[in-house]
Design a protein around this motif. Structure first.
Motif, PDB file in Angstrom:
ATOM      1  N   GLN A   1       0.766  -1.305   0.071  1.00 25.64           N
ATOM      2  CA  GLN A   1       0.020   0.099   0.163  1.00 25.64           C
ATOM      3  C   GLN A   1       0.792   1.220   0.042  1.00 25.64           C
ATOM      4  O   GLN A   1       0.309   2.248  -0.036  1.00 25.64           O
ATOM      5  CB  GLN A   1      -0.984  -0.095   1.237  1.00 25.64           C
ATOM      6  N   ASP A   2       2.039   1.028   0.024  1.00 24.04           N
ATOM      7  CA  ASP A   2       2.876   2.149   0.047  1.00 24.04           C
ATOM      8  C   ASP A   2       2.991   2.946  -1.170  1.00 24.04           C
ATOM      9  O   ASP A   2       2.634   2.533  -2.353  1.00 24.04           O
ATOM     10  CB  ASP A   2       4.336   1.765   0.162  1.00 24.04           C
ATOM     11  N   ARG A   3       2.921   4.409  -1.191  1.00 22.75           N
ATOM     12  CA  ARG A   3       2.943   5.167  -2.364  1.00 22.75           C
ATOM     13  C   ARG A   3       4.303   5.090  -3.028  1.00 22.75           C
ATOM     14  O   ARG A   3       5.582   4.960  -2.131  1.00 22.75           O
ATOM     15  CB  ARG A   3       2.917   6.497  -2.045  1.00 22.75           C
ATOM     16  N   GLN A   4       4.851   4.994  -4.122  1.00 22.08           N
ATOM     17  CA  GLN A   4       6.168   4.806  -4.732  1.00 22.08           C
ATOM     18  C   GLN A   4       6.333   6.140  -5.466  1.00 22.08           C
ATOM     19  O   GLN A   4       5.462   6.707  -6.353  1.00 22.08           O
ATOM     20  CB  GLN A   4       6.039   3.609  -5.729  1.00 22.08           C
ATOM     21  N   LEU A   5       7.253   6.685  -5.073  1.00 22.15           N
ATOM     22  CA  LEU A   5       7.906   7.911  -6.130  1.00 22.15           C
ATOM     23  C   LEU A   5       8.994   7.796  -6.658  1.00 22.15           C
ATOM     24  O   LEU A   5      10.028   7.221  -6.097  1.00 22.15           O
ATOM     25  CB  LEU A   5       7.818   9.181  -4.988  1.00 22.15           C
ATOM     26  N   LYS A   6       9.078   8.087  -7.734  1.00 24.21           N
ATOM     27  CA  LYS A   6      10.506   8.184  -8.724  1.00 24.21           C
ATOM     28  C   LYS A   6      10.910   9.495  -8.363  1.00 24.21           C
ATOM     29  O   LYS A   6      10.477  10.535  -8.891  1.00 24.21           O
ATOM     30  CB  LYS A   6      10.155   7.901 -10.134  1.00 24.21           C
ATOM     31  N   PHE A   7      12.380   9.598  -7.697  1.00 20.14           N
ATOM     32  CA  PHE A   7      13.254  10.719  -7.675  1.00 20.14           C
ATOM     33  C   PHE A   7      14.299  10.512  -8.576  1.00 20.14           C
ATOM     34  O   PHE A   7      14.939   9.362  -8.693  1.00 20.14           O
ATOM     35  CB  PHE A   7      13.545  10.900  -6.333  1.00 20.14           C
TER      36      PHE A   7
END
Ligand SMILES: Nc1nc2c(ncn2[C@@H]2O[C@H](COP(=O)(O)OP(=O)(O)OP(=O)(O)O)[C@@H](O)[C@H]2O)c(=O)[nH]1
Length: 222
Positions: free
Chosen positions: A9-15
């Motif tokens: 359920q974690d949000r995934q962000l691309k940095f």
């Protein structure tokens, strides 16, 4: 709920972390993801990846996928593919290296072009690194601020070496992307761990016992 269900359920962000070679991108990513720093310069060829899970206020778990892009990639064929679809971008320069600041125009131009057709526009943070070397600064802070204002960027000064504001930097960008407000206390808490290294005493100040010298090399203030 099992751990894996929770994680899914974690949000995934691309940095993505971009900027000139030797400005400290790998050091920044390593400090953030592994809480480590290496003095030795090892050029990144292509790119490296780091993953780190953080928790934002409101118990919001976020996994940051950090793409550390080699400084020599500017002008290369793959760069626009690396940055495409990023949610957050750290645009890094070295405050002691004026050229690395001047080249930000090229990096930023490439970024805008690469994301022209993307539906997600990344949030960009201008990162002035190596503030532990303040005495060697060649890029004045008002130049940094002007670049941020002109281009609508978040502003952050950090030191990958001491860790000063590194976590805060990633946390601020993630929070802004997800619309989470950080209060002053939360910002201050993640701002810094100061590690002061003791300089060798001059010879004529008298002998220091071997035992004392070994025990007091690093002083941590939290
Ligand atoms: N004093 C100081 N040195 C730093 C800091 N960050 C990085 N360095 C040093 O600067 C050099 C370059 O750091 P890297 O992290 O490899 O730079 P990079 O931007 O990833 O370089 P490329 O792989 O060529 O793109 C290394 O010798 C680091 O130890 C910092 O905050 N302070």
């Amino acid at each position: 709920m099992s751990d894996s269900e929770e994680e899914s359920q974690d949000r995934q962000l691309k940095f993505v972390v971009i900027g000139d070679g030797a400005s400290g991108k790998t050091s920044l990513a390593t400090r953030f993801a592994q809480e480590a720093f290496g003095k030795q310069y090892k050029q990144t060829i292509g790119l490296d990846f780091f993953l780190k899970r953080i928790t934002l206020p409101g118990n919001l778990n976020v996994t940051l996928q950090v793409w550390d892009i080699g400084g020599q990639s500017l002008g290369g064929k793959m760069l626009d593919k690396y940055v495409y679809g990023a949610h957050g971008v750290l645009l890094v320069y070295d405050i002691t290296n004026y050229q690395s600041f001047e080249n930000l125009e090229d990096w930023f131009g490439m970024l805008k072009k690469a994301n022209e057709e993307s539906q997600v526009q990344p949030l960009v943070c201008l990162v002035g690194n190596k503030i532990d070397l303040e005495h060697m600064r060649t890029v004045k802070s008002d130049k940094h601020q002007r670049f941020c204002q002109e281009n609508g960027l978040i502003s952050q000064f950090v030191s990958a070496k001491t860790g000063d504001s590194v976590f805060l930097c990633f946390q601020r960008v993630a929070a802004e992307i997800l619309g989470v407000k950080l209060n002053k206390a939360e910002m201050e808490q993640s701002q810094m761990i100061v590690k002061a290294e003791l300089v060798n005493y001059p010879q004529d100040e008298g002998p220091i016992s071997q035992d004392t010298a070994q025990r007091s090399k690093i002083c941590s203030i939290q």
